[in-house]
Write an enzyme that holds these catalytic residues in place. Structure first.
Site, PDB file in Angstrom:
ATOM      1  N   LYS A 210       4.705 -17.866   1.818  1.00  0.00           N
ATOM      2  CA  LYS A 210       3.749 -17.318   0.860  1.00  0.00           C
ATOM      3  C   LYS A 210       3.795 -18.152  -0.413  1.00  0.00           C
ATOM      4  CE  LYS A 210       3.150 -13.263  -2.123  1.00  0.00           C
ATOM      5  NZ  LYS A 210       3.638 -11.910  -2.449  1.00  0.00           N
ATOM      6  N   GLU A 260       3.363  -3.549 -13.448  1.00  0.00           N
ATOM      7  CA  GLU A 260       4.596  -3.767 -12.695  1.00  0.00           C
ATOM      8  C   GLU A 260       5.812  -3.927 -13.594  1.00  0.00           C
ATOM      9  OE1 GLU A 260       6.367  -6.844  -9.296  1.00  0.00           O
ATOM     10  OE2 GLU A 260       4.291  -6.998  -9.972  1.00  0.00           O
ATOM     11  N   GLU A 437     -10.782 -11.348  -4.585  1.00  0.00           N
ATOM     12  CA  GLU A 437      -9.704 -10.481  -5.052  1.00  0.00           C
ATOM     13  C   GLU A 437      -9.242 -10.832  -6.462  1.00  0.00           C
ATOM     14  OE1 GLU A 437      -6.355  -9.700  -2.588  1.00  0.00           O
ATOM     15  OE2 GLU A 437      -7.553  -9.581  -0.745  1.00  0.00           O
TER      16      GLU A 437
END
Length: 459
Positions: A210, A260, A437
């Site tokens: 990733k 977060e 996104e």
């Protein structure tokens, strides 16, 4: 870093024979927005969903650092500042350092990020603290000599600060949004999707799992932005998020409503979370529930989120016993994420900066394996992340503190702003979907900049 900036960094080193004197008194509730607007830089603001809110102006003490030993330098300089403390007030008002760090240790304060070194924290000269227990005004001074020499000066300054506070309006009228006259993505869509395609090929070739790629949106404004007003509107729209502001000098400010938490340390108790994968909110309760179910049932998102959680757990296991909570959905105003709460009990005393150093950047901000992903980011991204996706927060003299991840964020000043967004790229990512996104991730701040009539042009 040019010579003046090196001199400014050197000037932040604390004096070994100085004493930190701090005095607090409880005050009636006051507009934090009005207080912030009345204060000169450096200005800082921190608000957590748990209820703590801090806002400060001026600097009793500053520490800053650059290079790969920046955490060591911060801890050492902070220890010097907190070596001799004379604090008279409740625990809620104890002296704290507020600030943050850049994404890369080798960051240079230039361009969009001029004035932002690789690490910078300030202990405010004048501060408001709000908790469920009340609101307090605090004045601090860090001067050479004994506390006795400074107490009278600090108490007199506290009287003056309270007088100034009494003159502020309880409810400062909110100004209008500045309005957006134009926007430009860096890089533009064609270049960004080509970068994504290249990263996907690297992942499929093996070695990488990733990589988180980011982009910047430059925004031209019709009028100068009023940062305290924007923060107030973000408070109303995103009460479930953190809110922060770091304005090291009189220029641009870095701010946002990140969802977060990076880490919170209280004694030997640690709280953090793995937040990865996103879906929009639905227009109806049924549609919203469908999106949440898609998050929970998606193999791709679940795998990605599991990698993030596993890495955080592995990093914390070096410090103590770790507990993983039940995976769920974190719902925000305009987006929802897959979330796994994580807690730890430390085997010994640690400084929160030590945990920040161990956890930053999380796989949700960098990728996996981390070092290979970071190398790919440096080779691929065509702009400087600066402090985007980096730790922002506070710590005290005991080493306790809390940090959020500086996402959903932007830098603004005058008639311009730069907003940031990023996405995690994996082997089966679709470049066009990844671009789509990005768009809602700049909306939290963009919505507070656009006039009621809508946005300007978009290149």
């Amino acid at each position: 870093m040019n010579p003046p900036e090196r001199e400014a960094l050197a000037s932040t080193r604390p004096a070994a024979d100085a004493t930190l004197v701090s005095r607090s008194r409880e005050v009636d509730d006051v507009s934090f927005r009005a207080f912030l607007a009345a204060r000169d830089a450096p200005r800082v603001h921190w608000a957590s969903p748990g209820g703590l809110e801090l806002v400060g102006g001026g600097a009793a003490a500053r520490i800053a650092a650059t290079g790969r030993d920046r955490f060591d330098a911060l801890r050492a300089d902070a220890a010097t500042v907190f070596e001799r403390v004379d604090h008279d007030g409740p625990h809620e008002t104890r002296p704290r350092m507020l600030g943050g760090l850049s994404f890369d240790a080798d960051h240079e304060p230039a361009g969009t990020w001029r004035g932002f070194p690789a690490a910078s924290f300030v202990l405010p000269a004048v501060q408001l603290t709000r908790t469920d227990a009340g609101t307090w005004l605090t004045v601090s001074r860090y001067d050479e000599g004994t506390a006795t020499d400074s107490v009278g000066t600090v108490e007199s300054a506290l009287d003056d600060a309270e007088t100034a506070l009494d003159s502020l309006p309880m409810m400062r009228p909110s100004g209008g949004r500045p309005g957006v006259t134009g926007t430009r993505w860096r890089p533009p869509k064609a270049e960004w999707t080509a970068q994504v395609e290249d990263v996907i090929e690297r992942i499929r070739d093996g070695g990488l799992l990733k990589v988180v790629l980011a982009s910047a949106l430059d925004v031209e404004l019709a009028d100068d932005v009023d940062i305290p007003d924007v923060l107030e509107r973000l408070r109303r729209t995103y009460p479930e998020c953190y809110r922060f502001l770091v304005q090291p000098a009189g220029g641009d400010a870095f701010f946002g409503p990140p969802p977060e938490r990076l880490v919170k340390l209280d004694g030997r108790e640690v709280r953090t979370e793995a937040l990865a994968g996103s879906m929009p909110r639905g227009d109806t309760p049924e549609e919203d529930a469908d999106h949440a179910r898609s998050l929970l049932e998606s193999e791709k998102i679940g795998h990605e989120q599991g990698l993030v959680a596993d890495t955080i757990i592995e990093q914390l296991e070096a410090f103590g016993t770790v507990r993983e909570g039940e995976r769920g959905v974190r719902k925000l105003t305009n987006i929802q994420h897959l979330e796994t709460p994580i807690e730890a009990d430390l085997d010994g005393d640690e400084h929160v900066l030590t945990l920040v150093e161990a956890l930053h950047p999380t796989p949700a901000m960098g990728g996996l394996p981390l070092q290979d992903a970071l190398a790919t980011i440096r080779e691929t991204e065509s702009f400087d992340r600066g402090w985007y996706a980096s730790p922002v927060g506070w710590f005290d003299g005991d080493g306790d503190g809390e940090f959020a991840v500086g996402i959903r964020s932007g830098v603004a000043g005058g008639s311009r702003a730069t907003l940031f967004a990023g996405n995690g790229i994996v082997a089966d990512s679709d470049p066009d979907d990844e671009w789509d996104e990005l768009q809602p991730k700049v909306r939290p701040i963009m919505d507070e900049l656009e006039s009621e009539s809508g946005a300007g042009s978009n290149d």
